[in-house]
Design a protein around this motif. Structure first.
Motif, PDB file in Angstrom:
ATOM      1  N   ALA A  99      -1.861  -7.264   6.591  1.00 21.98           N
ATOM      2  CA  ALA A  99      -0.846  -8.292   6.812  1.00 21.98           C
ATOM      3  C   ALA A  99      -0.201  -8.791   5.524  1.00 21.98           C
ATOM      4  CB  ALA A  99      -1.442  -9.467   7.572  1.00 21.98           C
ATOM      5  N   SER A 100       1.090  -9.026   5.647  1.00 25.79           N
ATOM      6  CA  SER A 100       1.880  -9.606   4.583  1.00 25.79           C
ATOM      7  C   SER A 100       2.925 -10.503   5.228  1.00 25.79           C
ATOM      8  CB  SER A 100       2.518  -8.499   3.735  1.00 25.79           C
ATOM      9  OG  SER A 100       3.191  -9.057   2.622  1.00 25.79           O
ATOM     10  N   CYS A 101       3.994 -10.760   4.515  1.00 24.69           N
ATOM     11  CA  CYS A 101       4.996 -11.715   4.995  1.00 24.69           C
ATOM     12  C   CYS A 101       6.172 -11.072   5.712  1.00 24.69           C
ATOM     13  CB  CYS A 101       5.504 -12.546   3.827  1.00 24.69           C
ATOM     14  SG  CYS A 101       6.110 -11.513   2.481  1.00 24.69           S
ATOM     15  N   HIS A 102       6.347  -9.760   5.591  1.00 28.47           N
ATOM     16  CA  HIS A 102       7.470  -9.071   6.217  1.00 28.47           C
ATOM     17  C   HIS A 102       6.973  -7.814   6.905  1.00 28.47           C
ATOM     18  CE1 HIS A 102      10.204 -11.587   3.951  1.00 28.47           C
ATOM     19  NE2 HIS A 102       9.623 -11.210   2.828  1.00 28.47           N
ATOM     20  N   THR A 103       7.566  -7.507   8.047  1.00 34.29           N
ATOM     21  CA  THR A 103       7.256  -6.276   8.758  1.00 34.29           C
ATOM     22  C   THR A 103       8.577  -5.602   9.090  1.00 34.29           C
ATOM     23  OG1 THR A 103       5.343  -7.359   9.759  1.00 34.29           O
ATOM     24  CG2 THR A 103       6.063  -5.292  10.762  1.00 34.29           C
ATOM     25  N   ALA A 104       8.651  -4.301   8.863  1.00 35.32           N
ATOM     26  CA  ALA A 104       9.873  -3.553   9.160  1.00 35.32           C
ATOM     27  C   ALA A 104       9.510  -2.248   9.847  1.00 35.32           C
ATOM     28  CB  ALA A 104      10.631  -3.259   7.868  1.00 35.32           C
ATOM     29  N   ILE A 105      10.480  -1.716  10.556  1.00 39.51           N
ATOM     30  CA  ILE A 105      10.366  -0.374  11.122  1.00 39.51           C
ATOM     31  C   ILE A 105      11.479   0.454  10.500  1.00 39.51           C
ATOM     32  CG2 ILE A 105      10.493   1.055  13.202  1.00 39.51           C
ATOM     33  CD1 ILE A 105       8.038  -0.710  13.161  1.00 39.51           C
ATOM     34  N   GLU A 116      12.711   4.434  10.482  1.00 39.63           N
ATOM     35  CA  GLU A 116      12.591   5.798  11.012  1.00 39.63           C
ATOM     36  C   GLU A 116      11.246   6.028  11.695  1.00 39.63           C
ATOM     37  OE1 GLU A 116      14.051   8.917   8.476  1.00 39.63           O
ATOM     38  OE2 GLU A 116      15.595   7.604   7.644  1.00 39.63           O
ATOM     39  N   GLY A 117      10.801   5.041  12.452  1.00 37.68           N
ATOM     40  CA  GLY A 117       9.574   5.153  13.225  1.00 37.68           C
ATOM     41  C   GLY A 117       8.309   4.725  12.507  1.00 37.68           C
ATOM     42  N   TYR A 118       8.390   4.434  11.229  1.00 33.79           N
ATOM     43  CA  TYR A 118       7.232   3.993  10.458  1.00 33.79           C
ATOM     44  C   TYR A 118       7.244   2.479  10.296  1.00 33.79           C
ATOM     45  CZ  TYR A 118       6.292   8.801   8.976  1.00 33.79           C
ATOM     46  OH  TYR A 118       5.985  10.130   8.949  1.00 33.79           O
ATOM     47  N   ALA A 119       6.058   1.882  10.342  1.00 33.01           N
ATOM     48  CA  ALA A 119       5.908   0.459  10.047  1.00 33.01           C
ATOM     49  C   ALA A 119       5.796   0.292   8.538  1.00 33.01           C
ATOM     50  CB  ALA A 119       4.654  -0.092  10.720  1.00 33.01           C
ATOM     51  N   LEU A 120       6.479  -0.719   8.028  1.00 33.77           N
ATOM     52  CA  LEU A 120       6.374  -1.096   6.615  1.00 33.77           C
ATOM     53  C   LEU A 120       5.968  -2.552   6.569  1.00 33.77           C
ATOM     54  CD1 LEU A 120       9.650   0.513   5.219  1.00 33.77           C
ATOM     55  CD2 LEU A 120       7.347   1.497   5.270  1.00 33.77           C
ATOM     56  N   GLU A 121       4.842  -2.830   5.946  1.00 33.95           N
ATOM     57  CA  GLU A 121       4.309  -4.188   5.909  1.00 33.95           C
ATOM     58  C   GLU A 121       4.262  -4.677   4.475  1.00 33.95           C
ATOM     59  OE1 GLU A 121       2.746  -7.739   7.405  1.00 33.95           O
ATOM     60  OE2 GLU A 121       3.679  -6.075   8.472  1.00 33.95           O
ATOM     61  N   GLY A 122       5.040  -5.711   4.172  1.00 32.62           N
ATOM     62  CA  GLY A 122       5.005  -6.326   2.855  1.00 32.62           C
ATOM     63  C   GLY A 122       6.121  -5.861   1.941  1.00 32.62           C
ATOM     64  N   HIS A 123       5.975  -6.192   0.672  1.00 32.60           N
ATOM     65  CA  HIS A 123       6.984  -5.941  -0.359  1.00 32.60           C
ATOM     66  C   HIS A 123       6.765  -4.561  -0.981  1.00 32.60           C
ATOM     67  CE1 HIS A 123       8.638 -10.116  -0.686  1.00 32.60           C
ATOM     68  NE2 HIS A 123       7.547 -10.332   0.041  1.00 32.60           N
TER      69      HIS A 123
END
Length: 104
Positions: free
Chosen positions: A32-38, A40-47
């Protein structure tokens, strides 16, 4: 914004229940971090540094995505030295939810 400076198109939304959203897309609590993004199908968590994102999208591993847990002070968007951002300890989130170092 850091990703937009690297030619990424970014859409933002606030989610009052981010913990549930993270769990639903396979991001474990320890990532866990402060931002979550998707992306191209991948989750990106944090900076996450752009170099790690580029490698992920080039190699396309069978994984949930990437994480830079917490909010490291020397990471993109958090300050520090732009020349050291690419040395952040990014983790790959495997399909079983474990975290492993991601070399980029």
């Amino acid at each position: 914004m850091y990703l937009q400076e690297h030619s990424a198109e970014v859409e933002t939304a606030d989610d009052p229940d981010r913990a549930t959203y993270r769990a639903d897309i396979g991001v474990p609590d320890q990532a866990a971090s402060c931002h979550t993004a998707i992306v191209e199908g991948y989750a990106l968590e944090g900076h996450i540094p752009v170099g790690a994102i580029v490698r992920l999208l080039e190699e396309r591993p069978d994984a949930v995505g990437l994480a830079l847990p917490g909010m490291p002070a020397d990471s993109p968007g958090m300050g520090g030295d732009v020349t050291t951002w690419e040395s952040q300890p990014v983790m790959i989130i495997t399909n079983d939810g474990s975290l492993q170092p991601f070399d980029y």
